[in-house]
Design a protein around this motif. Structure first.
Motif, short mmCIF file in Angstrom:
data_model
loop_
_atom_site.label_atom_id
_atom_site.label_comp_id
_atom_site.label_asym_id
_atom_site.label_seq_id
_atom_site.Cartn_x
_atom_site.Cartn_y
_atom_site.Cartn_z
N GLU A 45 -6.98 -12.59 32.93
CA GLU A 45 -5.76 -12.86 32.18
C GLU A 45 -6.02 -12.56 30.70
O GLU A 45 -7.07 -12.92 30.18
N CYS A 46 -5.08 -11.90 30.06
CA CYS A 46 -5.27 -11.56 28.64
C CYS A 46 -4.07 -12.07 27.85
O CYS A 46 -2.92 -11.74 28.15
N TYR A 47 -4.36 -12.91 26.83
CA TYR A 47 -3.32 -13.45 25.96
C TYR A 47 -3.56 -13.03 24.52
O TYR A 47 -3.08 -13.68 23.58
#
Length: 232
Positions: A226-228
């Protein structure tokens, strides 16, 4: 033949232990949004990894994520000082906004799994020592403490890269295999990792509940990463 017999016996004991523990230990209540959550953060090196972990921690609501446990490698006095400084800063902010509450945190030390630039030939004894300490922390200690049967050592464990993360995660996996309550594990890859995962990240990718990266290049379309964006 003897080796096969030992393996079968070990598997049978493991299966029996799992059935016994699952049937006898009460299940911890499911957390709801807004419920208090006990938190553990591993602080790795005193420098980069520790700074990133504490930046992540400082963004949390301390009134909700409590109590907090800072897990520190043996001899890492700098990480301990930084954790205490963060707690004092948060306490001062709370005091300026109202009555000062109790500082609900603790520092725990475990042996290092590997030292920087250490020869791989000498790693196994240190790794085993660190793993045993991690098992005591995650598995045995909660069973010995009065009133904590059926609850994990903490609700959430945050890791971000140092090698000793592997032994902590291995201890959590042992709990899951034998059916003991286990914390949820979130791995946050270091900001410095732009194009490739760290060795710890490549190992823990298979084991953690959530795997977070900070650069889009580490988050393939069909991967579990997951990339935020940049978090630190």
């Amino acid at each position: 033949m003897a080796i096969t017999l030992h393996l079968v016996t070990a598997f049978a004991l493991l299966l029996f232990s799992r059935v016994y523990l699952v049937s006898c230990l009460p299940k911890p209540p499911r957390k709801k949004d807004g419920d208090k959550c006990s938190l553990a953060i591993f602080l790795g090196s005193g420098c980069g990894h520790t700074s990133e972990a504490l930046i992540l921690t400082s963004a949390l609501d301390f009134s909700r994520y409590s109590p907090r446990t800072y897990i520190i490698s043996e001899g890492d006095t700098l990480s301990a000082k930084k954790a205490i400084a963060l707690e004092q800063l948060k306490a001062a902010e709370t005091c300026s906004n109202g009555p000062r509450g109790r500082q609900d945190y603790r520092l725990l030390t475990i042996p290092r799994a590997r030292r920087v630039h250490q020869s791989l030939l000498t790693v196994p004894p240190m790794f085993i020592h660190s793993l045993l300490a991690s098992i005591y922390l995650v598995t045995i200690s909660p069973l010995l403490e009065k009133g904590t049967r059926g609850t994990p050592s903490v609700d959430l464990l945050i890791l971000n890269g140092p090698g000793t993360c592997v032994t902590l995660c291995a201890a959590v996996m042992i709990n899951k295999i034998i059916g003991l309550p286990s914390p949820r594990v979130i791995f946050v890859e270091s900001f410095a990792r732009v194009q490739s995962l760290s060795l710890s990240g490549r190992i823990l990718w298979y084991c953690v509940d959530r795997f977070i990266v900070q650069w889009p290049g580490l988050s393939p379309a069909n991967g579990r990463e997951e990339c935020y964006g940049c978090l630190v």
